[in-house]
Motif scaffolding. Structure first.
Motif, mmCIF file in Angstrom:
data_model
loop_
_atom_site.group_PDB
_atom_site.id
_atom_site.type_symbol
_atom_site.label_atom_id
_atom_site.label_comp_id
_atom_site.label_asym_id
_atom_site.label_seq_id
_atom_site.Cartn_x
_atom_site.Cartn_y
_atom_site.Cartn_z
ATOM 1 N N ILE A 42 43.652 70.258 84.034
ATOM 2 C CA ILE A 42 43.070 69.045 83.819
ATOM 3 C C ILE A 42 41.824 69.235 83.159
ATOM 4 C CG2 ILE A 42 41.708 66.800 85.140
ATOM 5 C CD1 ILE A 42 43.893 67.537 87.656
ATOM 6 N N ASP A 43 40.887 70.164 83.322
ATOM 7 C CA ASP A 43 39.854 70.426 82.682
ATOM 8 C C ASP A 43 40.293 70.485 81.055
ATOM 9 O OD1 ASP A 43 37.231 71.214 81.945
ATOM 10 O OD2 ASP A 43 38.037 73.025 81.734
ATOM 11 N N GLN B 44 41.391 67.458 79.219
ATOM 12 C CA GLN B 44 40.473 66.434 78.460
ATOM 13 C C GLN B 44 40.078 66.908 77.299
ATOM 14 O OE1 GLN B 44 40.035 64.259 80.732
ATOM 15 N NE2 GLN B 44 39.945 65.096 82.652
ATOM 16 N N ARG B 45 40.289 68.176 76.916
ATOM 17 C CA ARG B 45 39.779 68.953 75.808
ATOM 18 C C ARG B 45 40.793 69.251 74.682
ATOM 19 N NH1 ARG B 45 37.754 73.797 76.748
ATOM 20 N NH2 ARG B 45 38.452 74.045 78.790
#
Ligand SMILES: Cc1ncc(COP(=O)(O)O)c(C=O)c1O
Length: 429
Positions: free
Chosen positions: A73-74, A77-78
């Motif tokens: 998930i982290d 976002q990128r």
């Protein structure tokens, strides 16, 4: 009509057999997954089962692991994929180099098949030879040169000490058969004789240390050391295909079974649940891929190779697969094999639960299995495996249609009890 029936009808209208993967089809149709958590999977009809297949053994931490999810998930976002390398790629590479004794350099790919293809090409370029040697019954994905002698029927076996080279699939060029030498597993004298005759033409010898299709017959004592020595003697690149068996040890299958490969292929658990493959090994061989001095001697690509989503998922998964977890899964695997063998014996079922560590395989023979032929000889007809597979699904346990299964870290002793009880009910019916 169930939700599963309806989905299958739609899928079969647009995909051959309603599937993208041969191994996931079984008659009348497979179950369709809706969601998974830990070691349990729920199908589209709301039926929950213990998942002992885990996307063909690739999910060492089961489904929806919170740490892997957080990393994904982290990263989401990128961005999911960049043309540029990122930090996670280097970190996973470093982890693998630190962990696997024979790996000095590593290169990522998108699947085990791609990794095997890259390893074989590296060996060809390094040795200037073209022939591949492989073991009868060992599966290595669907690159042409390994799609031979994986599941040869007995009437086409050829001699025990010189197995025939038999394509397992259509679609292969005729020349492929002439480029592959097939060896018998666990038979050093026969390997010695075949390599004495053909060794000078052989670029690579590839093996799976715990081959599923070979009945998970482990290497006999000293066999891996023997193969290390004999390949060195003949100038052959030794490739361990650890796509499945990497989970066998914190340092991979080579740490458990011995010997020293020149190259190792990885896949499955190393991707944390996302598509992955990799080749690692001696720096001298891996340097053929190095572009820093100009055009590399071997070109390898892959738009999604080393993509950041896979790299962060793989890193999180491998960091959690500690030595303590490897040992805990091994102990649970031993317990499962012992108890299911008891269940088979008490029910008069001609079968055994083979395997090692957290991998297991139902074999429909009580013979001691040492190679592909002994796993097939005297075995019950495969239709019996289909029946057992169906009954286990009914009793709440998922394994593959040919009897492959594995454990995952979310499992605890109570889950093993439930798996044993499901086997008990499946053979009693
Ligand atoms: C030992 C081995 N090598 C290679 C492969 C191919 O990997 P993939 O299915 O990711 O292409 C597999 C797949 O099951 C495997 O078990």
């Amino acid at each position: 009509m169930t939700a599963t029936d309806a989905l299958y009808q739609h899928a079969a209208g647009v995909m051959p057999g309603g599937t993208s993967r041969l191994h996931y089809y079984y008659p009348p149709h497979p179950i369709y997954a809706a969601s998974g958590r830990g070691c349990r999977l729920t199908d589209v009809d709301g039926v929950e089962r213990i998942d002992c297949l885990n996307n063909m053994t690739s999910l060492i931490h089961g489904h929806a692991d919170p740490d892997i999810n957080a990393a994904i998930i982290d990263q989401l976002q990128r961005g999911t994929a960049w043309s540029e390398p990122g930090e996670a790629e280097w970190r996973l590479a470093q982890l693998m180099v630190d962990r696997v004794a024979s790996v000095e350099r590593i290169r990522f790919a998108n699947s085990g098949t791609e990794a095997v293809m890259m390893a074989i090409k590296l060996a060809r370029e390094f040795t200037g030879r073209s022939v591949l040697a492989k073991f009868e019954g060992h599966y290595h994905g669907y690159y042409d040169y390994v799609q031979v002698s994986v599941a040869t029927p007995p009437d086409r076996w050829g001699p025990d000490d010189a197995p025939a080279t038999v394509p397992v699939s259509g679609g292969l060029a005729e020349s492929v058969v002439g480029e592959v030498l097939v060896l018998p597993w666990n038979r050093p004298e026969a390997v010695e004789a075949l390599l004495a005759k053909h060794g000078h033409r052989i670029a690579a010898l590839i093996l799976d240390p715990l081959s599923n299709r070979c009945g998970m017959a482990p290497p006999a004592a000293g066999f891996m050391e023997f193969l290390t020595e004999i390949t060195r003697r003949h100038g052959i690149v030794l490739i361990y295909d650890e796509v499945i068996s990497f989970r066998m040890g914190h340092g991979g299958a080579q740490a458990r079974y011995g010997g020293t490969p020149d190259l190792t292929t990885f896949g499955k658990i190393m991707g944390g649940g996302l598509p992955v493959g990799a080749v690692g090994g001696r720096a001298e061989i891996m340097s053929l891929l190095d572009p820093t001095g100009g055009k590399p001697r071997l070109e390898s690509g892959g738009t999604f190779s080393g993509n950041p989503l896979t790299m962060v998922a793989g890193l999180a998964a491998m960091q959690k697969y500690t030595e303590a977890e490897v040992a805990r899964l091994h102990a649970m695997g031993d317990d499962l094999r012992r108890r299911v063998d008891q269940v088979f014996a008490q029910a008069g079922e001609v079968a055994q639960l083979a395997g090692d560590g957290s991998l297991f395989r139902v074999l429909l023979t009580r013979d001691v299995v040492t190679d592909y032929r002994s796993s097939v000889r005297n075995a019950q007809p495969m239709a019996r495996m289909g029946e057992l597979h169906k009954r286990l699904l009914h009793e709440g346990v998922i394994i593959s249609r040919i009897g492959l299964g594995c454990l995952s870290t979310p499992m605890v002793t109570g889950d093993i009890d439930q798996i044993v009880a499901a086997f008990e009910r499946a053979v009693a019916r």
